[in-house]
Scaffold this active site. Structure first.
Site, PDB file in Angstrom:
ATOM      1  NE  ARG A 212      -2.909  -2.009   3.411  1.00 55.45           N
ATOM      2  CZ  ARG A 212      -3.613  -3.138   3.405  1.00 55.45           C
ATOM      3  NH1 ARG A 212      -4.392  -3.424   2.375  1.00 55.45           N
ATOM      4  NH2 ARG A 212      -3.571  -3.979   4.419  1.00 55.45           N
ATOM      5  CG  PHE A 228     -11.273  -9.409  -4.464  1.00 59.00           C
ATOM      6  CD1 PHE A 228     -12.079 -10.540  -4.361  1.00 59.00           C
ATOM      7  CD2 PHE A 228     -10.846  -9.009  -5.729  1.00 59.00           C
ATOM      8  CE1 PHE A 228     -12.424 -11.265  -5.509  1.00 59.00           C
ATOM      9  CE2 PHE A 228     -11.198  -9.722  -6.867  1.00 59.00           C
ATOM     10  CZ  PHE A 228     -11.988 -10.857  -6.761  1.00 59.00           C
ATOM     11  CG  ASP A 250     -15.015  -8.007   0.530  1.00 56.50           C
ATOM     12  OD1 ASP A 250     -13.774  -8.054   0.438  1.00 56.50           O
ATOM     13  OD2 ASP A 250     -15.696  -8.961   0.994  1.00 56.50           O
ATOM     14  CB  ALA A 279     -14.785  -9.365  -7.468  1.00 58.02           C
ATOM     15  CG  ASP A 299      -5.471  -7.971  -1.920  1.00 60.00           C
ATOM     16  OD1 ASP A 299      -4.891  -9.057  -2.108  1.00 60.00           O
ATOM     17  OD2 ASP A 299      -5.454  -7.377  -0.821  1.00 60.00           O
ATOM     18  CB  CYS A 339      -2.519 -14.376  -1.023  1.00 62.66           C
ATOM     19  SG  CYS A 339      -4.274 -14.636  -1.093  1.00 62.66           S
TER      20      CYS A 339
HETATM   21  N1  SAH Z   1      -7.747  -6.351   0.015  1.00 65.19           N
HETATM   22  C1  SAH Z   1      -7.923  -6.762   1.397  1.00 65.19           C
HETATM   23  C2  SAH Z   1      -7.783  -8.255   1.603  1.00 65.19           C
HETATM   24  C3  SAH Z   1      -8.643  -9.075   0.717  1.00 65.19           C
HETATM   25  S1  SAH Z   1      -8.937 -10.684   1.323  1.00 65.19           S
HETATM   26  C4  SAH Z   1      -6.937  -6.019   2.282  1.00 65.19           C
HETATM   27  O1  SAH Z   1      -5.981  -5.421   1.775  1.00 65.19           O
HETATM   28  O2  SAH Z   1      -7.116  -6.041   3.494  1.00 65.19           O
HETATM   29  C5  SAH Z   1     -10.081 -11.227   0.143  1.00 65.19           C
HETATM   30  C6  SAH Z   1     -11.450 -10.587   0.233  1.00 65.19           C
HETATM   31  O3  SAH Z   1     -12.184 -11.016  -0.901  1.00 65.19           O
HETATM   32  C7  SAH Z   1     -12.284 -10.966   1.436  1.00 65.19           C
HETATM   33  O4  SAH Z   1     -12.678  -9.803   2.109  1.00 65.19           O
HETATM   34  C8  SAH Z   1     -13.522 -11.688   0.854  1.00 65.19           C
HETATM   35  O5  SAH Z   1     -14.731 -11.327   1.521  1.00 65.19           O
HETATM   36  C9  SAH Z   1     -13.550 -11.159  -0.546  1.00 65.19           C
HETATM   37  N2  SAH Z   1     -14.137 -12.012  -1.556  1.00 65.19           N
HETATM   38  C10 SAH Z   1     -14.006 -13.354  -1.719  1.00 65.19           C
HETATM   39  N3  SAH Z   1     -14.609 -13.759  -2.840  1.00 65.19           N
HETATM   40  C11 SAH Z   1     -15.143 -12.655  -3.421  1.00 65.19           C
HETATM   41  C12 SAH Z   1     -15.888 -12.407  -4.614  1.00 65.19           C
HETATM   42  N4  SAH Z   1     -16.199 -13.405  -5.446  1.00 65.19           N
HETATM   43  N5  SAH Z   1     -16.252 -11.143  -4.886  1.00 65.19           N
HETATM   44  C13 SAH Z   1     -15.936 -10.132  -4.061  1.00 65.19           C
HETATM   45  N6  SAH Z   1     -15.238 -10.299  -2.929  1.00 65.19           N
HETATM   46  C14 SAH Z   1     -14.854 -11.547  -2.610  1.00 65.19           C
END
Ligand code: SAH
Length: 397
Positions: A212, A228, A250, A279, A299, A339
């Site tokens: 970030r 996400f 999200d 997403a 992410d 990840c």
């Molecule tokens: N970007 C965040 C971490 C993301 S973790 C940070 O920097 O803190 C992954 C995230 O994706 C989770 O919050 C989960 O709720 C979300 N997620 C999982 N599948 C998803 C989808 N199909 N569409 C949108 N969000 C999703």
């Protein structure tokens, strides 16, 4: 020898001697030391076929990873004092790295405590035990954490899916202190309310902090889409760095509900919007609506959890990145992350490039991203390196 011996077959000590900490079940000489003779989490001395001890560790007869080495040599017992020692070494790194007590304090194998993760939110700790060996030592771990950190609360967030590999149930419980009070993650001067009980993983993703920082200098005056977003780590940071308008998306309702409060708390409430959506669906809808952003952050959660899902997962990363590029303004920035340990760094960039060619765009990879240094990589254990990403400039061809 204080602990019962776990004998390795001939030659199977080589990986451990090279620095690795895991013993796979097929490497154990079960004639000399039947795995059935051990209960999950039992301490053992790991011994090569000549009878020479490598060190002490713990066993799980039910797991493909039958044992993990915790200390080389036989001087150490697997007890509170060893854990205190490991914690002090781990703490001294984090104190060198960060001015405030907000970080991953323990990153498992890389900090010499295989199977244990601890995140620190000031005086609140959130821990995860992912192996029977650590799960059985929760009291010793608590005592050690209380001694070294003196937390107000210690939560056990033992709901990770990988616990099933060790035949462990999913349990979230308070390990020390009284419940109640709000918990915050801090990155620099920003503060985010987190939920140590109902949140994702340990409640916060410190692994992206330095990434970030990398984006911070590129967002002033820009329209940013944070996909996400979870609690808005990327998006709220971007707004705080001067982004003109941020949309966080999200799938989790609980996460999306917290974003507005977190944006307000950091004085950027007017510039941050949060939406609950899938997403992929949302990116398609934005594309159809011809919405464009100067910066798109992707992410996602790990699309590849097991090696056998690798091909399908690669395709998902490629599709996601292609969708992300389709909502980018001309000369925009794509921040793309993965990840998944099973997705090599080069494969992520390949996916971006393939998507770009398909759309007839040109990509310039500007900055490579990796997990923050409070998630150190153990050079002998590839699994400890999992987060990769890129900040890319995307141009018309
Ligand atoms: N970007 C965040 C971490 C993301 S973790 C940070 O920097 O803190 C992954 C995230 O994706 C989770 O919050 C989960 O709720 C979300 N997620 C999982 N599948 C998803 C989808 N199909 N569409 C949108 N969000 C999703």
């Amino acid at each position: 020898m204080e602990y019962p011996a776990l004998f390795l077959k001939r030659g199977e000590d080589a990986r451990l001697r090279a620095g690795h900490l895991w013993v796979f079940s097929n490497e154990v000489d079960v004639e000399r030391s039947p795995l059935t003779g051990f209960a999950p989490g039992d301490a053992c001395a790991i011994v090569d076929h000549r009878g020479k001890a490598i060190g002490v560790g713990y066993v799980n007869p039910n797991s493909l990873i039958a044992a993990r080495l915790v200390a080389r040599g036989l001087e150490h017992a697997l007890d509170t004092s060893l854990i205190v020692h490991r914690l002090n070494v781990a703490l001294s790194l984090r104190e060198r790295l960060y001015a405030q007590p907000y970080y991953r304090l323990v990153f498992g194998e890389a900090d010499g405590l295989p199977g244990l993760t601890v995140d620190r939110f000031g005086d609140v700790l959130v821990a995860q035990a992912t192996t029977a060996g650590m799960d059985r030592r929760k009291d010793e771990i608590r005592d050690a954490l209380v001694k070294v950190i003196k937390p107000r609360q210690l939560w056990w967030k033992n709901d990770a899916g990988i616990r099933a590999l060790e035949h462990l149930a999913e349990v979230v419980e308070l390990g020390h202190g009284e419940p109640g009070g709000e918990v915050f993650a801090r990155e620099g001067r920003l503060e985010f309310r987190i939920d140590p009980v109902g949140g994702q993983k340990t409640g916060w993703f410190y692994d992206q902090r330095e990434n970030r920082d990398q984006l911070a200098r590129l967002v002033a005056g820009k329209r940013v889409l944070d996909m996400f977003s979870y609690l808005g780590g990327w998006g709220i940071r971007a707004a705080a760095e001067g982004a003109s308008d941020v949309v966080c998306v999200d799938a989790s309702a609980a996460a999306v509900e917290t974003i507005a409060a977190n944006a307000e708390r950091n004085g950027v409430g007017e510039r941050v919007r949060a939406l609950r959506a899938d997403a992929f669906d949302h990116l398609r809808a934005l594309r159809e609506a011809r919405e464009r952003f100067d910066v798109v952050i992707l992410d996602p959660p790990a699309f590849i959890k097991r090696k056998k899902d690798a091909a399908e997962g690669r395709l998902a990363y490629r599709r996601l990145n292609e969708l992300g590029m389709q909502v980018l303004a001309r000369d925009g920035l794509l921040v793309t992350c993965s990840c998944s340990h099973h997705l090599p760094r080069a494969a992520l960039l390949d996916g971006v490039q393939q998507g770009a060619r398909h759309l007839d765009r040109q990509v310039q990879m500007l900055i490579a991203l990796q997990q923050a240094p409070d998630h150190p990589v153990h050079p002998a254990i590839a699994e400890t390196e999992y987060l990769k990403g890129f900040i890319c400039r995307v141009l018309p061809a």
